[in-house]
Design a protein around this motif. Structure first.
Motif, mmCIF file in Angstrom:
data_model
loop_
_atom_site.group_PDB
_atom_site.id
_atom_site.type_symbol
_atom_site.label_atom_id
_atom_site.label_comp_id
_atom_site.label_asym_id
_atom_site.label_seq_id
_atom_site.Cartn_x
_atom_site.Cartn_y
_atom_site.Cartn_z
ATOM 1 N N PRO A 1 0.809 -1.279 -0.029
ATOM 2 C CA PRO A 1 -0.058 -0.055 0.178
ATOM 3 C C PRO A 1 0.833 1.313 -0.093
ATOM 4 N N SER A 2 0.283 2.404 -0.623
ATOM 5 C CA SER A 2 1.256 3.637 -0.884
ATOM 6 C C SER A 2 1.466 4.170 0.419
ATOM 7 N N TRP A 3 0.796 4.158 1.523
ATOM 8 C CA TRP A 3 1.178 4.646 2.930
ATOM 9 C C TRP A 3 2.433 4.130 3.446
ATOM 10 N N ALA A 4 2.735 2.803 3.243
ATOM 11 C CA ALA A 4 3.663 1.762 3.834
ATOM 12 C C ALA A 4 5.044 2.058 3.070
ATOM 13 N N ILE A 5 4.692 2.460 1.745
ATOM 14 C CA ILE A 5 5.838 2.893 0.851
ATOM 15 C C ILE A 5 6.348 3.973 1.295
ATOM 16 N N GLY A 6 5.335 4.970 1.506
ATOM 17 C CA GLY A 6 5.583 6.493 1.906
ATOM 18 C C GLY A 6 6.474 6.265 3.315
ATOM 19 N N ILE A 7 6.216 5.699 4.399
ATOM 20 C CA ILE A 7 6.883 5.592 5.366
ATOM 21 C C ILE A 7 8.327 5.014 5.117
ATOM 22 N N GLN B 1 12.986 1.886 -6.736
ATOM 23 C CA GLN B 1 12.535 0.619 -6.671
ATOM 24 C C GLN B 1 11.364 0.456 -5.962
ATOM 25 N N ARG B 2 11.138 1.667 -5.006
ATOM 26 C CA ARG B 2 9.808 1.687 -4.142
ATOM 27 C C ARG B 2 8.748 2.019 -5.113
ATOM 28 N N TYR B 3 8.902 2.822 -6.153
ATOM 29 C CA TYR B 3 7.685 3.023 -7.160
ATOM 30 C C TYR B 3 7.305 1.531 -7.755
ATOM 31 N N LEU B 4 8.305 0.780 -7.853
ATOM 32 C CA LEU B 4 7.689 -0.565 -8.593
ATOM 33 C C LEU B 4 6.830 -1.642 -7.651
ATOM 34 N N THR B 5 6.874 -1.140 -6.244
ATOM 35 C CA THR B 5 6.336 -2.118 -5.144
ATOM 36 C C THR B 5 4.791 -1.777 -5.077
ATOM 37 N N ILE C 1 2.672 7.411 -7.111
ATOM 38 C CA ILE C 1 2.933 8.870 -6.818
ATOM 39 C C ILE C 1 2.388 9.320 -5.341
ATOM 40 N N ARG C 2 1.407 8.690 -5.051
ATOM 41 C CA ARG C 2 1.019 9.058 -3.570
ATOM 42 C C ARG C 2 2.042 8.788 -2.698
ATOM 43 N N ALA C 3 2.524 7.350 -2.707
ATOM 44 C CA ALA C 3 3.652 7.092 -1.893
ATOM 45 C C ALA C 3 4.850 8.071 -1.955
ATOM 46 N N SER C 4 5.246 8.440 -2.985
ATOM 47 C CA SER C 4 6.249 9.326 -3.075
ATOM 48 C C SER C 4 6.044 10.743 -2.372
ATOM 49 N N LEU C 5 5.061 11.337 -2.607
ATOM 50 C CA LEU C 5 4.501 12.400 -1.775
ATOM 51 C C LEU C 5 4.463 12.328 -0.297
ATOM 52 N N ILE C 6 4.038 11.186 0.085
ATOM 53 C CA ILE C 6 3.874 11.052 1.564
ATOM 54 C C ILE C 6 5.125 10.719 2.132
ATOM 55 N N GLY C 7 6.349 10.148 1.298
ATOM 56 C CA GLY C 7 7.703 9.997 2.016
ATOM 57 C C GLY C 7 8.390 11.206 1.795
#
Length: 523
Positions: free
Chosen positions: A47-53, A259-263, A271-277
């Motif tokens: 999920p995007s929130w986990a990738i962001g963290i 590599q995080r983008y690919l997960t 995109i949402r994960a990148s912005l969260i991070g």
């Protein structure tokens, strides 16, 4: 320095449990690692929130945990300016860069450069990543172990092996899934530890937060200046320019982020994960910088004496051990250790991915997925042992000697990567022959700048690696990277006009990709 108080058993127990949980996460996810798609990309299921963290935890290393409070204690917030540039750049490029990588590459970020400029571009960028993160890992191992050694009394070498073994095992067993979910745990631990420390610093001194702020203001610890248009000294403009290219290189060319983008499950989720991070990283960077500011005010207000010979980076650890209660000490030391682990496990998995995708599969194109998975795990062990060896070398010889020469050469021959990315993305005219001009100009400039500005010898008796007198590089060292990227773009673009290269695949450029996406959306 005065001897530090001994660590309570409860604090040791908390740190031990942190290591146990880290290993447990690795073993928990080991049952899912049946193929390389899961091992390196989690089959696009996170999920995007986990990738962001996870991005946050990867960006916030133990160096940040120690260095930012040290900077805030001795100076103002000027070094935070680099981080403040990151969200500005990311908002501008994330909607294009993230989908591009998700559709153009299989695993390696540097596959894009091969498709755009040929094999040499891929080799140049991937070897740069390997050397960068290999040297970074050794440095993180050494610095975190040195800090913990002074704080808890264990031998530095022993700590290096304990943390190193834990990171290697959990990363080898659990793959990128374990890395990301452990980063989530460690990210929250890092934030909680910082908040507790900052709360004590703000509310313990007489007068509370207002007094802390006023003392900091009176002593020049608040602000981002100087704002002079000056590239020689450390100024706002130097840090801002450095931050722009740092953001481009990190989010456009760094395997640990791409590599995080690919997960992620979808382009929008990535995109949402990148912005969260990023949007979480900036306030966390700011918090640790302000911890240093609050430390300065705390010791000014309370009148408590610091050891006469204490260094700035050691003030926060000293405060932790002498002012915080039992249990809280263990929690914050665990956060410090977690910051190191969350950075190191990411580096190991991504190094393995690059060694697999860019080298092993090229040498063994007919290898099975099972063989690739086995080699991926072997690469993690070898990379981890190599980073431990670098850290142990530092223990014996400090940062001087052979490694200093190796890393100086790396700095020379890996410049301009962000410039290469910008050239490939924004110029359909640029070709691989012109790129060679750009790389040559970047390497020559960086070699001259590094060699004529790097001091050697003991403090007070320093000389320069290559002293050319008035021809020495004159500006701040942070501008070397900025100039190297700009030179690569300029000479790469100009040089391309002298060669008739193959037609550029327009979907690899910003303009062509946007046109393709527009057509797909209409369809």
């Amino acid at each position: 320095m005065n001897p530090l108080p001994s660590i309570h058993f409860v604090d040791y127990l908390i740190m031990f449990l942190t290591l146990v949980v880290s290993l447990g996460v690795g073993f928990w996810f080991s049952t899912n690692q049946k193929d390389t798609d899961n091992y390196f990309k989690a089959a696009g299921s996170i999920p995007s929130w986990a990738i962001g963290i996870s991005i946050l935890a990867t960006l916030i290393s133990s160096i940040t945990f120690l260095a930012y409070p040290g900077e805030g204690f001795t100076s103002n917030w000027i070094r935070l300016v680099q981080g403040l540039m990151v969200p500005i750049v990311l908002v501008a490029i994330v909607g294009f860069v993230v989908p591009l990588f998700r559709h153009v590459i299989q695993l390696s970020t540097y596959e894009y450069f091969e498709k755009r400029f040929g094999f040499f571009a891929r080799f140049y960028t991937s070897i740069s990543f390997i050397l960068t993160h290999f040297s970074k890992m050794g440095t993180v191992f050494f610095l975190i172990s040195l800090a913990l050694s002074k704080m808890i009394g264990l031998d530095t070498t022993t700590i290096i092996w304990i943390i190193g073994a834990a990171v290697i095992i959990l990363t080898m067993m659990g793959g990128i899934e374990a890395v990301i979910w452990l980063d989530v745990i460690q990210g929250f631990l890092l934030i909680i530890g910082g908040i507790i420390a900052l709360g004590i610093l703000l509310f313990t001194p007489e007068g509370g937060p207002v007094a802390v702020w006023n003392v900091a203001m009176e002593n020049g610890r608040i602000g981002f200046g100087p704002f002079d248009w000056d590239f020689v000294n450390l100024t706002f403009i130097v840090m801002a320019l450095n931050g722009v290219f740092y953001a481009i290189q990190k989010y456009g060319t760094d395997q640990t982020i791409v590599q995080r983008y690919l997960t992620a499950k979808t382009d929008k989720a990535a995109i949402r994960a990148s912005l969260i991070g990023v949007l979480l990283s900036v306030p966390v960077w700011a918090m640790f910088m302000f911890i240093g500011t609050a430390l300065f005010s705390y010791y000014q207000i309370t009148g408590d004496a610091l050891p006469a010979d204490i260094e700035a980076d050691a003030v926060f650890p000293y405060f932790i051990l002498t002012k915080l209660p039992v249990g809280v000490v263990g929690l914050i030391l665990s956060a410090l250790m977690a910051a190191a682990i969350s950075s190191l496990d990411s580096d190991l998995n991504c190094l393995s991915a690059i060694l697999m995708e860019d080298y092993y599969k090229r040498i063994r194109p007919n290898s099975t997925d099972k063989q690739q998975l086995m080699m991926g795990r072997i690469f993690i062990v070898l990379a981890g042992l190599g980073a431990i060896a670098v850290a142990l070398f530092y223990v014996q010889a400090g940062s001087e000697g052979v490694l200093g020469i190796i890393f100086t050469l790396y700095a020379i021959f890996s410049g301009g990567i962000a410039g290469m990315f910008l050239l490939g993305i924004f110029s359909s005219r640029a070709n691989k022959q012109g790129l060679y001009w750009g790389i040559g100009a970047s390497v020559i400039f960086t070699g001259w700048a590094v060699l004529t500005s790097t001091p050697i010898g003991l403090e007070g008796h320093e000389s320069i690696l290559v002293d050319m007198g008035s021809l020495n590089y004159p500006h701040h060292k942070y501008m070397i990277g900025v100039y190297s990227h700009v030179l690569l773009v300029f000479f790469g673009y100009i040089g391309s006009f002298f060669y008739q290269g193959n037609p550029t695949d327009t979907t690899l450029t910003w303009k062509g990709w946007k046109a393709r996406m527009k057509q797909l959306n209409k369809a």
